[in-house]
Design an enzyme around this catalytic site. Structure first.
Site, PDB file in Angstrom:
ATOM      1  CE  LYS A  39       1.066   1.207   4.389  1.00 30.09           C
ATOM      2  NZ  LYS A  39       1.843   2.431   4.714  1.00 30.09           N
ATOM      3  CG  ASP A  61       0.140  -0.095   8.417  1.00 34.41           C
ATOM      4  OD1 ASP A  61      -0.513   0.789   9.011  1.00 34.41           O
ATOM      5  OD2 ASP A  61       1.242   0.121   7.887  1.00 34.41           O
TER       6      ASP A  61
END
Length: 294
Positions: A11, A135
């Site tokens: 990401k 995350d």
């Protein structure tokens, strides 16, 4: 199961605003997570025990590895005695702010929950994910753009994808997240814009005047201590990117491009300088788990 291989995507952060610090020492933030087409591959094979091998000899393959920790956490949560032999083909750079390790851990949780047929609930998986890393819930639960707050674990699916070409560059610098949080230039007293509304204006209306609000609070300190990272951002802007930024705590930097021609030119220029680079097309989202299997 003889063998199963699964992609584990990375990401970037579009904006990362550090909003405060909790009593437990963790910082709160607001950010937009966006998936990119840079991924590790994890192979799963039958085994009586949990074990791991890795293509990168610099990474541990014991209980210090997030994949092993994720498997053991799932095993303990379900009081399960099953095992798995995992092989990690490590492609996403570590220490880059791309969430590669978190993504790998999320993949292990999701895949082993299915393969072991233990039916751990989504809520339980979320709790395991948070304990593994801030995350990890994003990679476990989301596929496209998501708004995150808290320590990054409070998520909102925005139902959007980026309508731009994304070039992501790793400047061959490994930056510790712990170092970044100790050294960023604190500014908790400033007003915090609503990144969700601004992202809608950017993606749906094409309003680029909002991009100035998508700051990364790690960027000034990282650029001061790692000047090579600043040069990469400047190079992306020179190559035609209309917005470039540090991802996470770095050192990866990404640029948004209107045209494939400019994006491909930037990729070539960065590769010629010896950097690892990936190009993500407009509208990219992480594939459903079945579609990510090889």
């Amino acid at each position: 199961m003889d063998h199963l291989s699964v992609k584990s995507f990375a990401k970037i952060n579009l904006g990362l605003l550090i909003t405060g610090k909790r009593k437990d020492g963790y910082h709160t933030l607001e950010t937009i997570f966006a998936p990119i087409n840079w991924y590790d591959t994890i192979g799963f094979s039958d085994s009586d025990v949990i074990s791991m091998s890795c293509s990168n000899i610099d990474l541990p393959v014991d209980d210090n590895n997030l994949c092993i920790r994720a498997a053991r956490a799932l095993q303990q949560s379900a009081s399960c005695s099953k095992g798995a032999a995992m092989n990690l083909q490590k492609v996403v750079p570590f220490g880059a702010g791309l969430g590669g390790g978190s993504s790998d851990a999320a993949t292990v949780l999701r895949v082993l929950n299915e393969l072991w047929k233990i039916n751990v609930s989504s809520a339980e998986l979320h709790e395991l994910a948070v304990k593994l890393g801030a995350d990890v819930p994003y990679f476990l639960e989301m596929k496209g753009l998501a708004f995150a707050r808290g320590i990054g674990d409070e998520l909102e699916d925005l139902g959007l994808t980026l309508p731009f070409h994304v070039v992501t560059v790793f400047p061959e610098e490994h930056i510790s997240t712990v170092w970044a949080y100790k050294n960023f230039y604190q500014k908790f007293d400033r007003p915090v814009p609503d990144l969700r509304l601004l992202l809608q204006r950017l993606c749906l209306d094409g309003d680029r005047s909002v991009l100035g609000a998508f700051e990364n609070d790690f960027e000034p300190a990282v650029f001061d201590h790692y000047p090579k990272v600043r040069v990469v951002k400047e190079s992306l802007l020179d190559a035609g990117s209309f917005y470039a930024s540090l991802s996470g705590s770095g050192s990866a930097v990404f640029g948004l491009f209107d045209t494939l021609e400019n994006a491909a030119g930037a990729v070539c220029a960065m590769q010629q300088k010896g950097y690892r680079v990936t190009l993500t097309p407009p509208g990219f989202s992480m594939e459903a788990q079945a579609g990510s299997r090889l």
